[in-house]
Design a protein around this motif. Structure first.
Motif, PDB file in Angstrom:
ATOM      1  N   LEU A 166       0.824  -1.204   0.000  1.00 25.13           N
ATOM      2  CA  LEU A 166       0.000   0.000   0.000  1.00 25.13           C
ATOM      3  C   LEU A 166       0.859   1.255   0.000  1.00 25.13           C
ATOM      4  CD1 LEU A 166      -2.731  -1.085   2.540  1.00 25.13           C
ATOM      5  CD2 LEU A 166      -2.748  -1.269   0.057  1.00 25.13           C
ATOM      6  N   TRP A 167       0.497   2.189  -0.840  1.00 23.78           N
ATOM      7  CA  TRP A 167       1.157   3.479  -0.943  1.00 23.78           C
ATOM      8  C   TRP A 167       0.627   4.371   0.160  1.00 23.78           C
ATOM      9  CZ3 TRP A 167       5.185   5.282  -3.418  1.00 23.78           C
ATOM     10  CH2 TRP A 167       5.325   6.654  -3.631  1.00 23.78           C
ATOM     11  N   THR A 168       1.519   4.963   0.926  1.00 25.74           N
ATOM     12  CA  THR A 168       1.090   5.843   2.015  1.00 25.74           C
ATOM     13  C   THR A 168       1.323   7.310   1.685  1.00 25.74           C
ATOM     14  OG1 THR A 168       3.225   5.638   3.130  1.00 25.74           O
ATOM     15  CG2 THR A 168       1.506   4.064   3.756  1.00 25.74           C
ATOM     16  N   GLY A 169       1.766   7.579   0.447  1.00 24.55           N
ATOM     17  CA  GLY A 169       1.972   8.952   0.010  1.00 24.55           C
ATOM     18  C   GLY A 169       0.710   9.514  -0.617  1.00 24.55           C
ATOM     19  N   ALA A 170       0.888  10.457  -1.528  1.00 27.90           N
ATOM     20  CA  ALA A 170      -0.229  11.162  -2.158  1.00 27.90           C
ATOM     21  C   ALA A 170      -1.075  10.218  -3.013  1.00 27.90           C
ATOM     22  CB  ALA A 170       0.300  12.299  -3.019  1.00 27.90           C
ATOM     23  N   LEU A 171      -2.381  10.502  -3.027  1.00 27.41           N
ATOM     24  CA  LEU A 171      -3.330   9.783  -3.874  1.00 27.41           C
ATOM     25  C   LEU A 171      -4.031  10.788  -4.767  1.00 27.41           C
ATOM     26  CD1 LEU A 171      -5.053   7.489  -1.195  1.00 27.41           C
ATOM     27  CD2 LEU A 171      -3.089   6.936  -2.637  1.00 27.41           C
ATOM     28  N   ASP A 172      -4.397  10.357  -5.974  1.00 23.86           N
ATOM     29  CA  ASP A 172      -5.178  11.248  -6.835  1.00 23.86           C
ATOM     30  C   ASP A 172      -6.648  11.150  -6.433  1.00 23.86           C
ATOM     31  OD1 ASP A 172      -6.268   8.954  -8.033  1.00 23.86           O
ATOM     32  OD2 ASP A 172      -5.314   9.275  -9.971  1.00 23.86           O
ATOM     33  N   GLY A 173      -7.512  11.871  -7.125  1.00 24.88           N
ATOM     34  CA  GLY A 173      -8.934  11.907  -6.789  1.00 24.88           C
ATOM     35  C   GLY A 173      -9.619  10.561  -6.887  1.00 24.88           C
ATOM     36  N   GLY A 174      -9.059   9.652  -7.690  1.00 24.98           N
ATOM     37  CA  GLY A 174      -9.631   8.317  -7.839  1.00 24.98           C
ATOM     38  C   GLY A 174      -9.067   7.307  -6.858  1.00 24.98           C
ATOM     39  N   GLY A 175      -8.128   7.744  -6.000  1.00 26.45           N
ATOM     40  CA  GLY A 175      -7.550   6.848  -5.006  1.00 26.45           C
ATOM     41  C   GLY A 175      -6.297   6.126  -5.451  1.00 26.45           C
ATOM     42  N   TYR A 176      -5.738   6.511  -6.611  1.00 24.35           N
ATOM     43  CA  TYR A 176      -4.516   5.877  -7.118  1.00 24.35           C
ATOM     44  C   TYR A 176      -3.281   6.567  -6.543  1.00 24.35           C
ATOM     45  CZ  TYR A 176      -7.480   3.481 -10.466  1.00 24.35           C
ATOM     46  OH  TYR A 176      -8.450   2.700 -11.039  1.00 24.35           O
ATOM     47  N   ALA A 177      -2.245   5.774  -6.253  1.00 23.21           N
ATOM     48  CA  ALA A 177      -0.987   6.274  -5.696  1.00 23.21           C
ATOM     49  C   ALA A 177      -0.281   7.172  -6.710  1.00 23.21           C
ATOM     50  CB  ALA A 177      -0.091   5.092  -5.330  1.00 23.21           C
ATOM     51  N   MET A 178       0.179   8.331  -6.235  1.00 19.80           N
ATOM     52  CA  MET A 178       0.840   9.298  -7.112  1.00 19.80           C
ATOM     53  C   MET A 178       2.197   9.703  -6.534  1.00 19.80           C
ATOM     54  SD  MET A 178      -1.324   9.725  -9.572  1.00 19.80           S
ATOM     55  CE  MET A 178      -0.666  11.157 -10.410  1.00 19.80           C
ATOM     56  N   THR A 179       3.139  10.013  -7.436  1.00 20.60           N
ATOM     57  CA  THR A 179       4.438  10.561  -7.035  1.00 20.60           C
ATOM     58  C   THR A 179       4.879  11.539  -8.111  1.00 20.60           C
ATOM     59  OG1 THR A 179       6.636  10.007  -6.193  1.00 20.60           O
ATOM     60  CG2 THR A 179       5.878   8.768  -8.124  1.00 20.60           C
ATOM     61  N   LYS A 180       5.859  12.352  -7.794  1.00 17.18           N
ATOM     62  CA  LYS A 180       6.437  13.292  -8.780  1.00 17.18           C
ATOM     63  C   LYS A 180       7.725  12.692  -9.306  1.00 17.18           C
ATOM     64  CE  LYS A 180       4.081  17.321  -8.357  1.00 17.18           C
ATOM     65  NZ  LYS A 180       3.610  18.186  -9.360  1.00 17.18           N
ATOM     66  N   ARG A 181       7.862  12.631 -10.619  1.00 16.91           N
ATOM     67  CA  ARG A 181       9.077  12.169 -11.284  1.00 16.91           C
ATOM     68  C   ARG A 181       9.457  13.221 -12.309  1.00 16.91           C
ATOM     69  NH1 ARG A 181      11.471  10.139  -8.531  1.00 16.91           N
ATOM     70  NH2 ARG A 181      12.897   9.323 -10.051  1.00 16.91           N
ATOM     71  N   ASN A 182      10.622  13.789 -12.157  1.00 11.51           N
ATOM     72  CA  ASN A 182      11.097  14.814 -13.100  1.00 11.51           C
ATOM     73  C   ASN A 182      10.078  15.943 -13.272  1.00 11.51           C
ATOM     74  OD1 ASN A 182      13.446  13.250 -13.577  1.00 11.51           O
ATOM     75  ND2 ASN A 182      12.305  12.018 -15.058  1.00 11.51           N
ATOM     76  N   GLY A 183       9.459  16.360 -12.168  1.00  9.04           N
ATOM     77  CA  GLY A 183       8.515  17.465 -12.209  1.00  9.04           C
ATOM     78  C   GLY A 183       7.131  17.103 -12.710  1.00  9.04           C
TER      79      GLY A 183
END
Length: 148
Positions: free
Chosen positions: A30-47
């Motif tokens: 389970l991803w404990t970082g940011a989630l998008d509006g649909g509940g999918y795990a999100m991260t920043k890569r190269n901006g």
């Protein structure tokens, strides 16, 4: 192309293994970082924002084939375990969704039954499967549940 560097080491701190068994006994990650509006795990890569389950899949299995999407077999959108992801057509992904009442096996059984001379009515079949008569009509017309 496989690329283990798709995830930053800092991203690994945002994952935790869920204690319950997931798909085939493999636990969800389970991803404990940011989630998008649909509940999918999100991260920043190269901006740029990226969905982590896609990065994990590509890191382990390679590129997602063109025209396919990833289905979470465990039905947990913020799970990033590549073993819980399968590349499928969008139509198949929608079919497998949590709101889908029929399976492909159900669709085939309904078609087989309706092909028999003394089959139940569309209304009776719909009631037996917990779907609308329209859903059965569209299935029998080949507008839904088409094998790919």
């Amino acid at each position: 192309m496989r690329n283990a560097a798709l995830l930053d080491p800092r991203d690994l701190r945002r994952m935790e293994i869920q204690s319950r068994s997931g798909v085939d006994g493999a636990p969800c990650i389970l991803w404990t970082g940011a989630l998008d509006g649909g509940g999918y795990a999100m991260t920043k890569r190269n901006g740029r924002s990226s969905k982590v389950h896609r990065l994990m899949y590509e890191s382990i299995r390679g590129e997602i084939p063109s025209g396919l999407v990833l289905d979470h077999l465990c039905r947990v959108r913020h799970c990033v375990n590549p073993a819980h992801l399968e590349a499928v057509s969008n139509a198949e992904n929608v079919r497998r969704g949590s709101n889908t009442k029929l399976t492909m096996a159900d669709a085939m059984a309904i078609r087989d039954e309706f092909a028999q001379p003394n089959s139940r009515t569309k209304t009776a079949i719909a009631a037996a499967y917990g779907v609308s008569r329209t859903a059965v009509r569209l299935l029998l017309a080949g507008e839904t549940w088409v094998a790919e």
